[in-house]
Design a protein around this motif. Structure first.
Motif, PDB file in Angstrom:
ATOM      1  N   GLU A  42       0.822  -1.212   0.000  1.00 25.55           N
ATOM      2  CA  GLU A  42       0.000   0.000   0.000  1.00 25.55           C
ATOM      3  C   GLU A  42       0.855   1.261   0.000  1.00 25.55           C
ATOM      4  N   ASP A  43       2.046   1.184   0.590  1.00 30.22           N
ATOM      5  CA  ASP A  43       2.929   2.355   0.596  1.00 30.22           C
ATOM      6  C   ASP A  43       3.263   2.794  -0.832  1.00 30.22           C
ATOM      7  N   TYR A  44       3.525   1.819  -1.696  1.00 34.47           N
ATOM      8  CA  TYR A  44       3.829   2.153  -3.084  1.00 34.47           C
ATOM      9  C   TYR A  44       2.594   2.742  -3.769  1.00 34.47           C
ATOM     10  N   VAL A  92       8.121   6.942   4.567  1.00 32.67           N
ATOM     11  CA  VAL A  92       6.985   6.353   5.268  1.00 32.67           C
ATOM     12  C   VAL A  92       7.495   5.317   6.257  1.00 32.67           C
ATOM     13  N   SER A  93       7.002   5.392   7.495  1.00 32.10           N
ATOM     14  CA  SER A  93       7.387   4.422   8.513  1.00 32.10           C
ATOM     15  C   SER A  93       6.152   3.774   9.118  1.00 32.10           C
ATOM     16  N   THR A  94       6.337   2.568   9.640  1.00 35.31           N
ATOM     17  CA  THR A  94       5.341   1.972  10.514  1.00 35.31           C
ATOM     18  C   THR A  94       5.505   2.566  11.907  1.00 35.31           C
ATOM     19  N   THR A  95       4.618   2.180  12.811  1.00 35.60           N
ATOM     20  CA  THR A  95       4.781   2.596  14.208  1.00 35.60           C
ATOM     21  C   THR A  95       6.122   2.114  14.747  1.00 35.60           C
ATOM     22  N   ALA A  96       6.427   0.825  14.509  1.00 37.66           N
ATOM     23  CA  ALA A  96       7.665   0.252  15.035  1.00 37.66           C
ATOM     24  C   ALA A  96       8.888   0.963  14.477  1.00 37.66           C
ATOM     25  N   GLY A  97       8.823   1.400  13.214  1.00 39.67           N
ATOM     26  CA  GLY A  97       9.963   2.040  12.588  1.00 39.67           C
ATOM     27  C   GLY A  97      10.296   3.404  13.154  1.00 39.67           C
ATOM     28  N   ALA A  98       9.320   4.047  13.792  1.00 36.65           N
ATOM     29  CA  ALA A  98       9.551   5.392  14.339  1.00 36.65           C
ATOM     30  C   ALA A  98       9.448   5.446  15.857  1.00 36.65           C
ATOM     31  N   ALA A  99       9.057   4.343  16.492  1.00 37.79           N
ATOM     32  CA  ALA A  99       8.797   4.363  17.933  1.00 37.79           C
ATOM     33  C   ALA A  99      10.044   4.618  18.762  1.00 37.79           C
ATOM     34  N   GLY A 100      11.228   4.271  18.237  1.00 37.44           N
ATOM     35  CA  GLY A 100      12.452   4.545  18.975  1.00 37.44           C
ATOM     36  C   GLY A 100      12.687   6.025  19.174  1.00 37.44           C
ATOM     37  N   LEU A 101      12.204   6.833  18.237  1.00 40.92           N
ATOM     38  CA  LEU A 101      12.373   8.287  18.301  1.00 40.92           C
ATOM     39  C   LEU A 101      11.143   8.983  18.857  1.00 40.92           C
ATOM     40  N   PHE A 102       9.984   8.473  18.485  1.00 42.61           N
ATOM     41  CA  PHE A 102       8.717   9.069  18.903  1.00 42.61           C
ATOM     42  C   PHE A 102       7.857   7.967  19.541  1.00 42.61           C
TER      43      PHE A 102
END
Length: 355
Positions: A42-44, A92-102
């Motif tokens: 879906e990201d694409y 585009v990130s998932t929750t897991a991909g950005a959770a370390g920062l946010f």
């Protein structure tokens, strides 16, 4: 503080090796857009709509170059570093991909709080998304701007190789793959399963060999990865969390655009959001058909069974508010947004159903 959270400019030399083609040579501006996925995702779909809209609406003044997979950056942290330092324009990130920062973004992974697509799409199109944007801007020192929140795969459902899950009791002892983030591990543990964090790329083999016995994913991801060939046979449509996708842009890059160009870009992100909301609804039709053809079994919980899952998961809310900095505040904001969206959707339905 933000600069210390990232490794120093991992991408400085990488982009100098990339030759941009298409209309970029004639464009005044080229936006570099990255998704760590493939053309089946879906990201694409969202990026294709964004590219088409922005290039046409700007009359060719803005070009969008799309980079899929890990050719530019391989992890959420690396890619967000690229956004921050300007070597990537859109990511585009998932929750897991950005959770370390946010980490507060994990609020969208809390289970059983949103009932359906209409409610979820209303929440993600409203003031709560603006609140998350402002928090991310503040925590990134003004470097990273959240442009919109879409969808990447529909809803998470529990799937496994062993048996049909009717109630939380059926989760007991199941070795369930999770992403490395703490919240999904806490959810599996709370429901009686055994959380096993591992990279997505290892999941097929791990299901095949019994290292894990289940996962929580949308049906399109399950079929794109051919997990039935690894023994995945049972899906329970508990729809415990909406698979949000966070679309980021560098604040400096956005600010460098003229007001008219900014309008084109934000309208492009709105079109992208609508595309990602719609994409999994269409794709899951064929995906469910393929799953049942492969011998898979699909179970829809009753209202009472769904209520049992919701009750069993309540300790996760306490864990979230107690363990994440600012967790209580963001949880209160999110649940208020869900309640407001539910009321709005209920009112709309009443009008639509009026005789």
């Amino acid at each position: 503080m933000f600069k210390h959270m990232f490794k120093a400019s991992l991408l400085a030399g990488a982009l100098s090796l990339v030759a941009f083609g298409g209309i970029a040579a004639a464009a005044d501006i080229t936006l570099r857009a990255v998704a760590n996925s493939n053309e089946a995702d879906e990201d694409y779909d969202g990026l294709a709509v964004f590219k088409n809209y922005v290039e046409n609406a700007s009359n060719g003044a803005i070009a969008v170059d799309i980079f899929l997979g890990t050719q530019i950056c391989g992890t959420g942290e690396e890619c967000l570093q690229g956004i921050a330092d300007g070597t990537i324009d859109v990511y585009v990130s998932t929750t897991a991909g950005a959770a370390g920062l946010f980490p507060y973004l994990q609020v969208l992974d809390l289970p059983y709080l949103m009932d359906d697509d209409r409610v979820a799409e209303t929440v993600l199109s409203g003031p709560f998304a603006t609140e998350l944007r402002d928090l991310a801007l503040q925590d990134s020192g003004g470097a990273i701007r959240l442009m919109t929140i879409g969808n990447t795969g529909g809803w998470r459902n529990f799937a496994n190789t062993q048996h049909t899950i009717h109630t939380p009791a059926d989760m007991a002892g199941l070795k369930m793959r999770t992403v490395p983030a703490e919240l999904p591990q806490e959810l599996v543990k709370t429901l009686g399963g055994a959380p096993t964090p591992m990279p997505w790329s290892e999941l097929f083999t791990s299901l095949q060999t019994g290292v894990v016995e289940g996962t929580a994913n949308g049906i399109t991801d399950i079929m794109n990865m051919k997990f039935p060939d690894a023994g995945l046979k049972y899906i329970t449509l508990d729809r415990h969390s909406y698979m949000a996708a966070f679309w980021w842009m560098g604040s400096a890059r956005f600010a460098s655009l003229t007001a008219e160009q900014q309008k084109v870009v934000v309208d492009g992100f709105k079109a992208l959001q609508q595309a990602t909301f719609a994409s999994p609804k269409r794709k899951e039709i064929a995906a469910y058909q393929e799953f049942t053809k492969a011998g898979g079994e699909i179970y829809v919980p009753t209202d009472d069974e769904k209520a049992a899952f919701r009750t069993a998961a309540e300790p996760v809310f306490d864990w979230f508010t107690a363990n994440l900095p600012g967790g209580g505040d963001i949880y209160a904001s999110f649940t208020a947004a869900v309640d407001a969206a539910q009321a709005e959707v209920d009112a709309q339905r009443a009008v639509e159903m009026a005789q």
